[in-house]
Design a protein around this motif. Structure first.
Motif, mmCIF file in Angstrom:
data_model
loop_
_atom_site.group_PDB
_atom_site.id
_atom_site.type_symbol
_atom_site.label_atom_id
_atom_site.label_comp_id
_atom_site.label_asym_id
_atom_site.label_seq_id
_atom_site.Cartn_x
_atom_site.Cartn_y
_atom_site.Cartn_z
ATOM 1 N N ALA A 296 0.818 -1.213 0.000
ATOM 2 C CA ALA A 296 0.000 0.000 0.000
ATOM 3 C C ALA A 296 0.852 1.264 0.000
ATOM 4 O O ALA A 296 0.423 2.302 -0.511
ATOM 5 C CB ALA A 296 -0.924 -0.002 1.217
ATOM 6 N N HIS A 297 2.047 1.179 0.580
ATOM 7 C CA HIS A 297 2.920 2.353 0.653
ATOM 8 C C HIS A 297 3.916 2.404 -0.513
ATOM 9 O O HIS A 297 4.596 3.405 -0.698
ATOM 10 C CB HIS A 297 3.693 2.357 1.973
ATOM 11 C CG HIS A 297 4.429 3.635 2.241
ATOM 12 N ND1 HIS A 297 3.783 4.837 2.471
ATOM 13 C CD2 HIS A 297 5.762 3.906 2.291
ATOM 14 C CE1 HIS A 297 4.689 5.786 2.662
ATOM 15 N NE2 HIS A 297 5.888 5.260 2.555
ATOM 16 N N GLY A 298 3.988 1.357 -1.294
ATOM 17 C CA GLY A 298 4.965 1.287 -2.365
ATOM 18 C C GLY A 298 4.664 2.239 -3.514
ATOM 19 O O GLY A 298 3.520 2.574 -3.801
ATOM 20 N N LEU A 299 5.716 2.666 -4.196
ATOM 21 C CA LEU A 299 5.582 3.577 -5.329
ATOM 22 C C LEU A 299 5.106 2.852 -6.582
ATOM 23 O O LEU A 299 4.410 3.432 -7.428
ATOM 24 C CB LEU A 299 6.932 4.260 -5.586
ATOM 25 C CG LEU A 299 7.006 5.320 -6.685
ATOM 26 C CD1 LEU A 299 6.031 6.466 -6.418
ATOM 27 C CD2 LEU A 299 8.431 5.849 -6.812
ATOM 28 N N GLU A 300 5.447 1.573 -6.695
ATOM 29 C CA GLU A 300 5.159 0.816 -7.916
ATOM 30 C C GLU A 300 3.669 0.735 -8.227
ATOM 31 O O GLU A 300 3.270 0.646 -9.397
ATOM 32 C CB GLU A 300 5.741 -0.600 -7.787
ATOM 33 C CG GLU A 300 5.621 -1.434 -9.043
ATOM 34 C CD GLU A 300 6.332 -2.765 -8.935
ATOM 35 O OE1 GLU A 300 6.098 -3.631 -9.789
ATOM 36 O OE2 GLU A 300 7.135 -2.939 -7.989
ATOM 37 N N GLN A 301 2.828 0.792 -7.192
ATOM 38 C CA GLN A 301 1.377 0.682 -7.414
ATOM 39 C C GLN A 301 0.843 1.785 -8.315
ATOM 40 O O GLN A 301 -0.153 1.612 -9.016
ATOM 41 C CB GLN A 301 0.646 0.733 -6.074
ATOM 42 C CG GLN A 301 0.779 2.077 -5.351
ATOM 43 C CD GLN A 301 0.033 2.131 -4.045
ATOM 44 O OE1 GLN A 301 -1.153 1.849 -3.994
ATOM 45 N NE2 GLN A 301 0.729 2.497 -2.975
ATOM 46 N N TRP A 302 1.532 2.940 -8.333
ATOM 47 C CA TRP A 302 0.985 4.104 -9.035
ATOM 48 C C TRP A 302 1.235 4.070 -10.537
ATOM 49 O O TRP A 302 0.761 4.953 -11.255
ATOM 50 C CB TRP A 302 1.519 5.386 -8.405
ATOM 51 C CG TRP A 302 1.149 5.484 -6.953
ATOM 52 C CD1 TRP A 302 1.987 5.408 -5.879
ATOM 53 C CD2 TRP A 302 -0.168 5.639 -6.411
ATOM 54 N NE1 TRP A 302 1.280 5.509 -4.704
ATOM 55 C CE2 TRP A 302 -0.040 5.640 -5.003
ATOM 56 C CE3 TRP A 302 -1.442 5.763 -6.977
ATOM 57 C CZ2 TRP A 302 -1.148 5.776 -4.164
ATOM 58 C CZ3 TRP A 302 -2.533 5.897 -6.140
ATOM 59 C CH2 TRP A 302 -2.382 5.905 -4.750
#
Length: 377
Positions: free
Chosen positions: A335-341
């Motif tokens: 949830a905090h990772g950058l890759e999700q975006w």
């Protein structure tokens, strides 16, 4: 059998070593083709007719990639990668940008930010004769906390600074980022410049952007998983609840006069000022306890439909474009990772939001304390 000289053997070993390094780089989990966006094409001549930069999803993806590049610039530095096998450049080259400057923390020499500019030469090579509409001339990207020993101490020091005071202005990184962004805005115009950050970097980006907005310089900001939890905020919330309870109690007591106003109440009176609004873009995941407080309602919430990208905030209210991941409950690291975006299956809800925390963060842009009011004659 042919004899091989010692020099030839060294050359062969050196060549094999280079091949091994290149192979390791190609298969690295942070390599662009391994973990980068799958369905985002590089700019081409068609962007002169219909610019990809006008697409909010494309814009978000590129900004996230630029921030990832800053994380990798620092990792490349720590792991002594050369220009030939560095991981970071692949995260900006496909979008026709180039690295022009890195921001270094003078305390430990670590790189916490980078300035990327439109690469006209690379664009011309693909017959892109002018910069596509909406593409920024320059982007200041700021990374978040990197849990690697060479920079971890200073990163966590700034994390604790925000946790304690809800402010990063005492950090050398704040001053460096503010100076860099102001210089870019003066050079290219604020409409041609963006600032983007993730986690701790988003905290810096928010406060740097707000500082420039107070000077009338409005720079587009993209903030991914910005920190929202601090002791200062917790104490303020406790104070607000205590104040509410005290008002309830006073309302039950007989009052002396409805016309009397205490000195303390008069001292904190504020008015709205007619300034242009600065509306940053916030990307929030509710499963991320670091940033989820940005979704807490303000009581006078003014959300607008998710498909109205050009929706405007209500005049006189501090607001932000809030993009909320609607993927459901996730583990914290995901949830905090950058890759999700930049993920293909990302589902977003968008709204103009004046949540409680956004109002607290931005209200100083639109109000003046009573001490600064000119008394009427």
């Amino acid at each position: 059998m042919a004899k091989i000289s010692a020099e030839e053997m060294r050359n062969e070993v050196g060549t094999e070593g280079e091949i091994v390094k290149e192979s390791a780089t190609e298969s690295h989990p942070y390599a662009f083709h391994v973990s980068g966006p799958r369905n985002v094409s590089s700019p081409n001549w068609r962007d002169l007719i219909n610019s990809s930069w006008k697409d909010a999803n494309y814009r978000r993806t590129v900004m996230a990639c630029f921030i990832q590049a800053v994380y990798l610039i620092e990792l490349d530095r720590q792991e002594n990668r050369t220009e030939q096998n560095a991981l970071a450049p692949k995260w900006w080259i496909p979008f026709k940008y180039k690295l022009v400057e890195t921001l270094k923390d003078e305390r430990d020499g670590s790189i916490f930010g980078a300035i990327l500019e439109w690469d006209r030469s690379a664009a011309l090579a693909d017959f892109i004769v002018i910069r596509p509409s909406g593409a920024p001339r320059a982007v200041l990207a700021l990374r978040g906390t990197l849990l690697k020993s060479p920079t971890m101490r200073r990163d966590i020091e700034d994390d604790l600074r925000f946790l304690a005071w809800e402010s990063l202005k005492g950090s050398v990184r704040f001053n460096g980022a503010l100076k860099a962004l102001k210089a870019l805005a003066n050079k290219y115009g604020s409409n041609n410049v963006c600032i983007a950050g993730h986690s701790l970097g988003a905290g810096f980006a928010l406060q740097v952007g707000k500082s420039l907005a107070k000077e009338g310089i409005y720079v587009e900001a993209h903030l991914f998983n910005p920190p929202s939890v601090s002791l200062a905020m917790s104490f303020r919330n406790i104070g607000e609840k205590a104040g509410f309870a005290w008002k309830r109690l006073k309302a039950m007591l007989p009052s002396k006069s409805d016309s009397q106003i205490s000195y303390e109440e008069g001292a904190t009176t504020s008015i709205r000022v007619g300034l242009k609004q600065w509306v940053p873009h916030l990307y929030i995941n509710n499963s991320d306890y670091i940033c989820c407080s940005y979704t807490d309602p303000d009581g006078a919430q003014n959300d607008q439909a998710a498909d109205k990208e050009n929706a405007k905030p209500i005049n006189g209210q501090a607001a932000a474009k809030l993009f909320l991941s609607s993927k459901g409950k996730q583990k914290f690291l995901e949830a905090h990772g950058l890759e999700q975006w930049w993920s293909d299956n990302l589902e977003l809800q968008m709204a103009i939001s004046n949540s409680k925390l956004i109002s607290q963060q931005l209200k100083s842009l639109y109000t003046l304390p009573a001490s600064q009011l000119t008394p009427g004659k």
